[in-house]
Write a protein that holds these residues in place. Sequence first.
Motif, PDB file in Angstrom:
ATOM      1  N   UNK A  58       0.805  -1.226   0.000  1.00 50.47           N
ATOM      2  CA  UNK A  58       0.000   0.000   0.000  1.00 50.47           C
ATOM      3  C   UNK A  58       0.835   1.271   0.000  1.00 50.47           C
ATOM      4  N   UNK A  59       2.098   1.155   0.364  1.00 45.65           N
ATOM      5  CA  UNK A  59       2.947   2.343   0.517  1.00 45.65           C
ATOM      6  C   UNK A  59       4.263   2.178  -0.233  1.00 45.65           C
ATOM      7  N   UNK A  60       4.845   3.298  -0.668  1.00 43.14           N
ATOM      8  CA  UNK A  60       6.205   3.219  -1.215  1.00 43.14           C
ATOM      9  C   UNK A  60       7.172   2.739  -0.130  1.00 43.14           C
ATOM     10  N   UNK A  61       8.227   2.067  -0.550  1.00 43.18           N
ATOM     11  CA  UNK A  61       9.194   1.509   0.405  1.00 43.18           C
ATOM     12  C   UNK A  61       9.735   2.551   1.381  1.00 43.18           C
ATOM     13  N   UNK A  62      10.023   3.743   0.884  1.00 43.39           N
ATOM     14  CA  UNK A  62      10.608   4.755   1.785  1.00 43.39           C
ATOM     15  C   UNK A  62       9.631   5.161   2.884  1.00 43.39           C
ATOM     16  N   UNK A  63       8.340   5.261   2.574  1.00 36.78           N
ATOM     17  CA  UNK A  63       7.374   5.599   3.628  1.00 36.78           C
ATOM     18  C   UNK A  63       7.196   4.431   4.597  1.00 36.78           C
ATOM     19  N   UNK A  64       7.200   3.222   4.070  1.00 32.12           N
ATOM     20  CA  UNK A  64       7.095   2.049   4.941  1.00 32.12           C
ATOM     21  C   UNK A  64       8.269   2.004   5.916  1.00 32.12           C
ATOM     22  N   UNK A  65       9.468   2.162   5.390  1.00 32.61           N
ATOM     23  CA  UNK A  65      10.653   2.082   6.250  1.00 32.61           C
ATOM     24  C   UNK A  65      10.740   3.274   7.189  1.00 32.61           C
ATOM     25  N   UNK A  66      10.361   4.460   6.721  1.00 32.27           N
ATOM     26  CA  UNK A  66      10.348   5.626   7.600  1.00 32.27           C
ATOM     27  C   UNK A  66       9.392   5.383   8.767  1.00 32.27           C
ATOM     28  N   UNK A  67       8.208   4.870   8.490  1.00 35.92           N
ATOM     29  CA  UNK A  67       7.245   4.594   9.552  1.00 35.92           C
ATOM     30  C   UNK A  67       7.739   3.528  10.511  1.00 35.92           C
ATOM     31  N   UNK A  68       8.280   2.439   9.959  1.00 28.29           N
ATOM     32  CA  UNK A  68       8.783   1.350  10.800  1.00 28.29           C
ATOM     33  C   UNK A  68       9.920   1.823  11.695  1.00 28.29           C
ATOM     34  N   UNK A  69      10.873   2.542  11.117  1.00 29.29           N
ATOM     35  CA  UNK A  69      12.016   3.024  11.896  1.00 29.29           C
ATOM     36  C   UNK A  69      11.602   4.075  12.919  1.00 29.29           C
ATOM     37  N   UNK A  70      10.678   4.948  12.540  1.00 30.63           N
ATOM     38  CA  UNK A  70      10.230   5.988  13.466  1.00 30.63           C
ATOM     39  C   UNK A  70       9.569   5.373  14.690  1.00 30.63           C
ATOM     40  N   UNK A 113      12.668  13.811   2.317  1.00 26.82           N
ATOM     41  CA  UNK A 113      11.859  14.603   1.396  1.00 26.82           C
ATOM     42  C   UNK A 113      10.748  15.315   2.168  1.00 26.82           C
ATOM     43  N   UNK A 114      10.066  16.220   1.506  1.00 29.94           N
ATOM     44  CA  UNK A 114       8.944  16.937   2.129  1.00 29.94           C
ATOM     45  C   UNK A 114       7.884  15.952   2.632  1.00 29.94           C
ATOM     46  N   UNK A 115       7.580  14.958   1.830  1.00 27.56           N
ATOM     47  CA  UNK A 115       6.589  13.951   2.227  1.00 27.56           C
ATOM     48  C   UNK A 115       7.077  13.143   3.418  1.00 27.56           C
ATOM     49  N   UNK A 116       8.342  12.759   3.411  1.00 24.11           N
ATOM     50  CA  UNK A 116       8.903  11.984   4.514  1.00 24.11           C
ATOM     51  C   UNK A 116       8.922  12.794   5.804  1.00 24.11           C
ATOM     52  N   UNK A 134      -3.255  15.051  16.587  1.00 25.57           N
ATOM     53  CA  UNK A 134      -2.365  14.905  15.431  1.00 25.57           C
ATOM     54  C   UNK A 134      -3.062  15.271  14.126  1.00 25.57           C
ATOM     55  N   UNK A 135      -4.206  15.926  14.201  1.00 27.04           N
ATOM     56  CA  UNK A 135      -4.979  16.208  12.995  1.00 27.04           C
ATOM     57  C   UNK A 135      -4.249  17.155  12.043  1.00 27.04           C
ATOM     58  N   UNK A 136      -3.607  18.173  12.566  1.00 30.77           N
ATOM     59  CA  UNK A 136      -2.889  19.123  11.708  1.00 30.77           C
ATOM     60  C   UNK A 136      -1.761  18.418  10.953  1.00 30.77           C
ATOM     61  N   UNK A 137      -0.996  17.600  11.663  1.00 28.69           N
ATOM     62  CA  UNK A 137       0.106  16.870  11.030  1.00 28.69           C
ATOM     63  C   UNK A 137      -0.425  15.852  10.017  1.00 28.69           C
ATOM     64  N   UNK A 138      -1.539  15.198  10.366  1.00 34.42           N
ATOM     65  CA  UNK A 138      -2.135  14.254   9.419  1.00 34.42           C
ATOM     66  C   UNK A 138      -2.619  14.981   8.169  1.00 34.42           C
ATOM     67  N   UNK A 139      -3.281  16.114   8.345  1.00 30.52           N
ATOM     68  CA  UNK A 139      -3.784  16.869   7.190  1.00 30.52           C
ATOM     69  C   UNK A 139      -2.638  17.299   6.272  1.00 30.52           C
ATOM     70  N   UNK A 140      -1.521  17.688   6.846  1.00 28.75           N
ATOM     71  CA  UNK A 140      -0.356  18.053   6.033  1.00 28.75           C
ATOM     72  C   UNK A 140       0.116  16.851   5.224  1.00 28.75           C
ATOM     73  N   UNK A 141       0.243  15.701   5.883  1.00 29.42           N
ATOM     74  CA  UNK A 141       0.637  14.487   5.168  1.00 29.42           C
ATOM     75  C   UNK A 141      -0.374  14.154   4.080  1.00 29.42           C
TER      76      UNK A 141
END
Length: 184
Positions: A58-70, A113-116, A134-141
């Motif tokens: 469902x996600x690009x690898x970089x977003x998956x790994x960013x989420x997992x590592x975070x 990146x900006x998205x990351x 976290x709504x503001x941060x979610x809306x930005x994403x």
Amino acid sequence: MSDRIPRLEMTQMRVDLAAYLTPRVERLRYLGELFKCIGHAPDVTLHFMHFTDALKHALPDRLTELGALTVASYMENRYERNQHERLSVKLGFPCAWIAQVNQLDPSAATELSETELAAQRYALKALRTRGLDAQEEFDTLATLVTPAEAMAFVMLIGRYVTHAIAVNTLRLEPPVPSIFAGEP
């Protein structure tokens, strides 16, 4: 480390779970201790793994790994962090990128990146506030990715929190060391 849960080997697991895990075990060359524990709940484990696989698609690898590592870094889950550092290297991500994700400081990150950056800001705020503020941060994403990716990222955070709670409760040691020398 908790010894209240007996560790299962592949031959002791339910046949369908062992079959599902076999390709992973052959690729990694070990059966992680978490699976030796959660193998006692084979239906739950299989659904958890199907959920994990769906998130990877469902996600690009970089977003998956960013989420997992975070989440792993925030939750002090060295077990998962170390494995995802290695996976990130295998996927071709620079060590500087991995280190900056692990620092949990998007305001100081220059490799993301900006998205990351938006994804990490959302993840950290959601973790700190239990999603209540976290709504503001979610809306930005959500302005930077598709609706499907935004929701998949939310679910990814939950998946890695679940993993961290299990590993931290059982006090499991990482199966592999960090890629960064001298790190605990």
